[in-house]
Design a protein around this motif. Structure first.
Motif, PDB file in Angstrom:
ATOM      1  N   ALA A 145      -5.705  17.878   1.549  1.00 56.53           N
ATOM      2  CA  ALA A 145      -4.638  18.302   0.652  1.00 56.53           C
ATOM      3  C   ALA A 145      -3.538  17.251   0.679  1.00 56.53           C
ATOM      4  O   ALA A 145      -3.593  16.285   1.462  1.00 56.53           O
ATOM      5  CB  ALA A 145      -4.094  19.666   1.075  1.00 56.53           C
ATOM      6  N   ASP A 146      -2.527  17.423  -0.151  1.00 58.22           N
ATOM      7  CA  ASP A 146      -1.461  16.430  -0.269  1.00 58.22           C
ATOM      8  C   ASP A 146      -0.791  16.154   1.079  1.00 58.22           C
ATOM      9  O   ASP A 146      -0.461  15.007   1.398  1.00 58.22           O
ATOM     10  CB  ASP A 146      -0.416  16.904  -1.281  1.00 58.22           C
ATOM     11  N   GLU A 147      -0.623  17.181   1.875  1.00 61.61           N
ATOM     12  CA  GLU A 147       0.030  17.001   3.180  1.00 61.61           C
ATOM     13  C   GLU A 147      -0.768  16.073   4.096  1.00 61.61           C
ATOM     14  O   GLU A 147      -0.198  15.377   4.940  1.00 61.61           O
ATOM     15  CB  GLU A 147       0.217  18.361   3.859  1.00 61.61           C
TER      16      GLU A 147
ATOM     17  N   SER B 160      13.733  -7.380  -0.390  1.00 61.49           N
ATOM     18  CA  SER B 160      14.515  -7.714   0.795  1.00 61.49           C
ATOM     19  C   SER B 160      14.081  -6.800   1.928  1.00 61.49           C
ATOM     20  O   SER B 160      13.576  -5.700   1.695  1.00 61.49           O
ATOM     21  CB  SER B 160      16.016  -7.556   0.528  1.00 61.49           C
ATOM     22  N   MET B 161      14.252  -7.274   3.136  1.00 61.24           N
ATOM     23  CA  MET B 161      13.873  -6.475   4.292  1.00 61.24           C
ATOM     24  C   MET B 161      15.016  -5.507   4.628  1.00 61.24           C
ATOM     25  O   MET B 161      16.159  -5.684   4.219  1.00 61.24           O
ATOM     26  CB  MET B 161      13.570  -7.372   5.484  1.00 61.24           C
ATOM     27  N   GLY B 162      14.667  -4.483   5.407  1.00 62.70           N
ATOM     28  CA  GLY B 162      15.653  -3.487   5.785  1.00 62.70           C
ATOM     29  C   GLY B 162      15.398  -2.173   5.082  1.00 62.70           C
ATOM     30  O   GLY B 162      14.612  -2.067   4.135  1.00 62.70           O
ATOM     31  N   GLY B 163      16.051  -1.131   5.535  1.00 69.25           N
ATOM     32  CA  GLY B 163      15.831   0.201   5.004  1.00 69.25           C
ATOM     33  C   GLY B 163      14.597   0.820   5.642  1.00 69.25           C
ATOM     34  O   GLY B 163      13.923   0.212   6.488  1.00 69.25           O
ATOM     35  N   TYR B 164      14.271   2.030   5.220  1.00 66.26           N
ATOM     36  CA  TYR B 164      13.219   2.798   5.871  1.00 66.26           C
ATOM     37  C   TYR B 164      12.292   3.449   4.860  1.00 66.26           C
ATOM     38  O   TYR B 164      12.688   3.811   3.758  1.00 66.26           O
ATOM     39  CB  TYR B 164      13.847   3.901   6.756  1.00 66.26           C
ATOM     40  N   LEU B 165      11.027   3.589   5.278  1.00 67.53           N
ATOM     41  CA  LEU B 165      10.069   4.428   4.591  1.00 67.53           C
ATOM     42  C   LEU B 165      10.015   5.754   5.345  1.00 67.53           C
ATOM     43  O   LEU B 165      10.003   5.778   6.579  1.00 67.53           O
ATOM     44  CB  LEU B 165       8.679   3.782   4.565  1.00 67.53           C
ATOM     45  N   THR B 166       9.978   6.841   4.604  1.00 67.78           N
ATOM     46  CA  THR B 166      10.081   8.163   5.213  1.00 67.78           C
ATOM     47  C   THR B 166       8.981   9.093   4.710  1.00 67.78           C
ATOM     48  O   THR B 166       8.356   8.845   3.665  1.00 67.78           O
ATOM     49  CB  THR B 166      11.448   8.800   4.886  1.00 67.78           C
ATOM     50  N   GLY B 167       8.790  10.177   5.449  1.00 68.75           N
ATOM     51  CA  GLY B 167       7.780  11.147   5.064  1.00 68.75           C
ATOM     52  C   GLY B 167       8.224  12.097   3.974  1.00 68.75           C
ATOM     53  O   GLY B 167       7.411  12.690   3.283  1.00 68.75           O
TER      54      GLY B 167
ATOM     55  N   ALA C   8      -8.229  18.385  -7.192  1.00 71.43           N
ATOM     56  CA  ALA C   8      -8.209  16.917  -7.173  1.00 71.43           C
ATOM     57  C   ALA C   8      -9.456  16.330  -6.520  1.00 71.43           C
ATOM     58  O   ALA C   8     -10.054  15.375  -7.043  1.00 71.43           O
ATOM     59  CB  ALA C   8      -6.955  16.420  -6.458  1.00 71.43           C
ATOM     60  N   TYR C   9      -9.880  16.888  -5.387  1.00 72.36           N
ATOM     61  CA  TYR C   9     -11.024  16.331  -4.679  1.00 72.36           C
ATOM     62  C   TYR C   9     -12.348  16.731  -5.312  1.00 72.36           C
ATOM     63  O   TYR C   9     -13.347  16.034  -5.154  1.00 72.36           O
ATOM     64  CB  TYR C   9     -10.988  16.743  -3.205  1.00 72.36           C
ATOM     65  N   GLU C  10     -12.376  17.839  -6.058  1.00 70.80           N
ATOM     66  CA  GLU C  10     -13.626  18.272  -6.673  1.00 70.80           C
ATOM     67  C   GLU C  10     -13.863  17.630  -8.036  1.00 70.80           C
ATOM     68  O   GLU C  10     -14.931  17.796  -8.627  1.00 70.80           O
ATOM     69  CB  GLU C  10     -13.668  19.801  -6.738  1.00 70.80           C
ATOM     70  N   LYS C  11     -12.859  16.895  -8.530  1.00 72.47           N
ATOM     71  CA  LYS C  11     -13.056  16.107  -9.751  1.00 72.47           C
ATOM     72  C   LYS C  11     -13.597  14.714  -9.427  1.00 72.47           C
ATOM     73  O   LYS C  11     -13.924  13.941 -10.314  1.00 72.47           O
ATOM     74  CB  LYS C  11     -11.730  16.003 -10.508  1.00 72.47           C
ATOM     75  N   ILE C  12     -13.655  14.390  -8.121  1.00 74.48           N
ATOM     76  CA  ILE C  12     -14.211  13.118  -7.669  1.00 74.48           C
ATOM     77  C   ILE C  12     -15.693  13.306  -7.375  1.00 74.48           C
ATOM     78  O   ILE C  12     -16.105  14.333  -6.845  1.00 74.48           O
ATOM     79  CB  ILE C  12     -13.460  12.646  -6.410  1.00 74.48           C
TER      80      ILE C  12
ATOM     81  N   TYR D 250     -10.138   8.485  -4.441  1.00 74.21           N
ATOM     82  CA  TYR D 250      -9.378   9.509  -3.728  1.00 74.21           C
ATOM     83  C   TYR D 250      -7.881   9.279  -3.929  1.00 74.21           C
ATOM     84  O   TYR D 250      -7.444   8.150  -4.169  1.00 74.21           O
ATOM     85  CB  TYR D 250      -9.705   9.467  -2.229  1.00 74.21           C
ATOM     86  N   PRO D 251      -7.073  10.325  -3.817  1.00 77.73           N
ATOM     87  CA  PRO D 251      -5.617  10.144  -3.899  1.00 77.73           C
ATOM     88  C   PRO D 251      -5.138   9.227  -2.771  1.00 77.73           C
ATOM     89  O   PRO D 251      -5.610   9.326  -1.634  1.00 77.73           O
ATOM     90  CB  PRO D 251      -5.078  11.573  -3.725  1.00 77.73           C
TER      91      PRO D 251
END
Length: 315
Positions: free
Chosen positions: A204-206, A306-313, A38-42, A230-231
């Protein structure tokens, strides 16, 4: 001087173009095969194509460790090798073969940010300037004496893409300036202070997964560091991947649990951030633009209805 060039992608392409435009004679080019990473195609301008356009012999290698390459280098009889964005180790019998050794051109202010993806790591870490260094290669990666170095400032809204364009324009003057110093007979250059050295791995993706326990200031720089092409930095919302394309540090301070979708501020939606967010002393990350799992881009205020809920890893 007779020059052999080792290089890859746009960094190598710019280096080769600078050499072709100089008074030096490019007698051979060594480059990597095309990659699907992915990074070497940029920034993937072809070194091989540029060399062929100018009638320069080209060898394609993943690693410079075979007898045919060594023989071809001996026959080319270079005064110096110039390397930029060569992705694998160059052994001593190669880098030490030319009369003046090997000049490596690296897109960081060495001794800091040796290794890979230096601009992205430097932006994430809040560095105030970045740059390009030409140094003489030795047995330790990116550790040789500095021949020439140039810096440019990092602006408060600069993305990694902006920094790429700022630094890639330094390649030609740093390369040719360093060669001029060597050709003039100068042999003593600036040793690197190894107590200041740092070495970074490939992205990397991580490395682009958002960790909401980071302070909002760090997350804002991560988003800028992962600018197109970049991704993009990403998180998960209701089990689906969500890319964060643009964001700013909130003016208000928001307490609670990291990752909570909390409040609209200006044209952004504030997400609680920071390991100590429960104290209520932290700024949040105000997300302004997102891309959904199916590739649809939209303002964050349209996505978060709407507000509320969570974003997660993780999903």
């Amino acid at each position: 001087m007779r020059v052999v060039m080792f290089g890859y992608q746009t960094w190598g392409h710019r280096t080769l173009q600078a050499l072709l435009d100089s008074e030096h004679d490019v007698v051979m080019v060594v480059t990597h095969p095309r990659s699907e990473h992915a990074y070497e195609k940029i920034w993937s301008d072809s070194v091989a194509d540029l060399a062929k356009e100018h009638g320069v012999p080209v060898l394609i290698r993943n690693r410079p460790d075979d007898e045919e390459l060594f023989t071809r280098l001996e026959e080319a009889d270079p005064d110096i090798i110039v390397a930029n964005n060569w992705r694998t180790w160059i052994p001593p019998r190669i880098y030490g073969l030319p009369r003046h050794g090997t000049l490596n051109v690296h897109d960081s202010l060495l001794p800091k940010y040796a290794g890979f993806s230096p601009l992205i790591w430097a932006l994430i870490n809040g560095e105030q300037e970045v740059g390009v260094t030409a140094h003489l290669m030795d047995e330790e990666l990116d550790a040789g004496d500095i021949v020439l170095q140039r810096a440019v400032p990092v602006g408060p809204k600069d993305t990694a893409t902006d920094l790429f364009h700022k630094t890639v324009d330094l390649i030609a003057p740093v390369t040719t300036g360093a060669l001029d110093l060597i050709a003039s007979g100068q042999t003593v250059f600036t040793p690197q202070d190894r107590s200041l050295a740092s070495f970074f791995h490939k992205r990397a993706d991580e490395d682009i997964r958002i960790d909401w326990t980071w302070p909002a200031e760090d997350l804002e720089r991560l988003v800028r560091a992962q600018s197109a092409p970049y991704p993009s930095a990403f998180t998960y919302h209701r089990g689906r991947r969500l890319e964060v394309l643009a964001a700013f540090v909130s003016e208000g301070r928001y307490g609670g649990t990291p990752g909570r979708v909390f409040y609209r501020e200006g044209d952004g939606v504030v997400i609680v951030a920071g390991a100590d967010a429960r104290t209520g002393r932290n700024h949040g990350l105000a997300v302004t633009r997102v891309r959904t799992e199916n590739g649809e881009e939209m303002p964050a205020t349209d996505y978060f209805t709407s507000m509320g809920g969570y974003l997660t890893g993780r999903p």
